[in-house]
Design an enzyme around this catalytic site. Structure first.
Site, short mmCIF file in Angstrom:
data_model
loop_
_atom_site.label_atom_id
_atom_site.label_comp_id
_atom_site.label_asym_id
_atom_site.label_seq_id
_atom_site.Cartn_x
_atom_site.Cartn_y
_atom_site.Cartn_z
N GLY A 10 -4.91 3.38 -39.21
CA GLY A 10 -5.01 2.84 -40.63
C GLY A 10 -5.13 3.24 -41.39
CG LEU A 59 -14.04 2.59 -30.23
CD1 LEU A 59 -12.06 2.94 -30.63
CD2 LEU A 59 -14.69 2.98 -31.18
CB SER A 124 -19.53 1.57 -46.32
OG SER A 124 -19.40 0.96 -46.44
CE1 TYR A 148 -16.39 -2.56 -43.04
CE2 TYR A 148 -18.40 -2.41 -45.17
CZ TYR A 148 -17.40 -1.58 -44.51
OH TYR A 148 -16.65 -0.31 -44.09
CE LYS A 152 -18.20 1.27 -41.40
NZ LYS A 152 -17.88 1.83 -40.52
CG ASP A 294 -18.52 -8.46 -53.84
OD1 ASP A 294 -18.09 -7.75 -52.72
OD2 ASP A 294 -17.39 -9.39 -54.01
#
Length: 344
Positions: A10, A59, A124, A148, A152, A294
């Site tokens: 990536g 994975l 992150s 997301y 994390k 956001d």
């Protein structure tokens, strides 16, 4: 010494692999190629003149991952694999929880079985959620605002519990801010699937003519120009941070979180202006609604990484824009995903 790099084909993974190879490490790369390219693997080998094992494995495929540990002497892991779009995670949370968390669980179980207890984790800045003040230090309250970020944060908690159960584990949690730019050769860069979710590839695809105009998500934030402010970090600086963190986890045990950012925030409009200055290309843009999840302002206090890892970002915003444009101008359609004639 072999380092297993998950997600090594990536954007961040390929640059990290390049830095590892340049520093003399042996690497083993695993990637499912969902949001990456086999061409990046070929180019890493071409740039360094070095060979390394590559496994096209997910994975979530425990048997496939077991094979990797059986066939290689792994000393440590740099774990970057996972789904990574904030917007997509809001629409498809179960996919994110399954892929990111279950994939990590499989990896950690296999590491434990094979007594590999050193890992650098790609976390992150989204784990901080909506922050009350900036710059953000590692001891700021945690509370992600989207699926997301929650994956994390939950993985960080999983690893914290793992270390508490067995203090031989040595873990670095790297909280990235906003990676941009590309390798200075123009040979490796960011090549997202479909319409870009991140600002810089959106800008470069407009500049190269692939997209008509840039859409700016929100111009009513409580910032000087109304657009969101982020801490942008050059991907090569970020890759170097992984090497410093790897040295740290190899030297002892424990678990620590580190911000990797520049400590400076730039608004979307400021990034556009910097890009136009560096390239001489005008970027047409329009405003649209904010994206769910956001936040307005987010930038780091990276002083802990400097104190404990000896790491500091070296490249400025003009370097980021210049290198991102060199990559896109040299590769208008990225790695051309429909062409996989290379042997790796």
């Amino acid at each position: 010494m072999s380092i297993l790099v998950t997600g090594g084909a990536g954007y961040i993974g390929s640059h990290t692999c390049l830095e590892l190879l340049s520093a003399g490490y042996d690497i083993v790369v695993v990637d499912n190629l969902v949001n990456s390219s086999l061409e990046a693997i070929r180019r890493m080998k071409a740039l360094t003149g070095q060979e390394f094992p590559f496994y096209h494995t997910d994975l979530l495929d425990r048997q496939g991952m077991e094979t990797i540990f059986e066939q290689n002497q792994i000393d440590a892991v740099i774990h970057l694999a996972g789904l990574k779009s904030v917007g997509e995670s809001v629409k498809q949370p179960l996919s994110y929880y399954h892929t990111n968390m279950t994939g990590t669980l499989v990896l950690l179980q296999l590491m434990q079985e094979h007594r590999v207890k050193r890992i650098v984790f790609s976390s992150s800045a989204t784990v901080y959620g909506t922050t009350e003040s900036v710059p953000i230090a590692e001891d700021a309250p945690l509370g992600a605002t989207n699926a997301y970020g929650r994956t994390k944060l939950m993985i960080e908690e999983m690893m914290t519990d793992l270390h508490a159960s067995d203090t031989e584990w040595s873990i670095a949690l790297l909280r990235y801010f906003n990676p941009v730019g590309a390798h200075s050769s123009g040979y490796l860069g960011e090549d997202p699937n479909g319409k870009p979710n991140n600002l810089m590839p959106f800008i470069t695809q407009v500049a190269v003519g692939r997209l008509k105009e840039l859409q700016i998500y929100g111009n009513d934030y409580a910032t000087p120009d109304g657009t969101g402010v982020r801490d942008y970090i050059h991907v090569v600086d970020l890759a170097r941070g992984h090497l410093n963190a790897l040295e740290k986890v190899m030297a002892g045990s424990g678990i620590e979180a580190y911000n990797l950012g520049t400590g400076r925030g730039y608004s979307v409009k400021e990034i556009i202006t910097a890009f136009e200055k560096v390239t001489g290309i005008s970027i047409p843009h329009t405003f649209t609604n904010r994206r769910t999840g956001d936040i307005g302002i987010c930038y780091s206090d990276p002083s802990k990484a400097e104190r404990e890892l000896g790491w500091v970002a070296q490249k400025g915003i003009e370097d980021m824009c210049q290198d991102a444009w060199r990559w896109q101008a040299s590769n208008p359609y990225g790695y051309q995903k429909d062409v996989y004639q290379y042997q790796v």
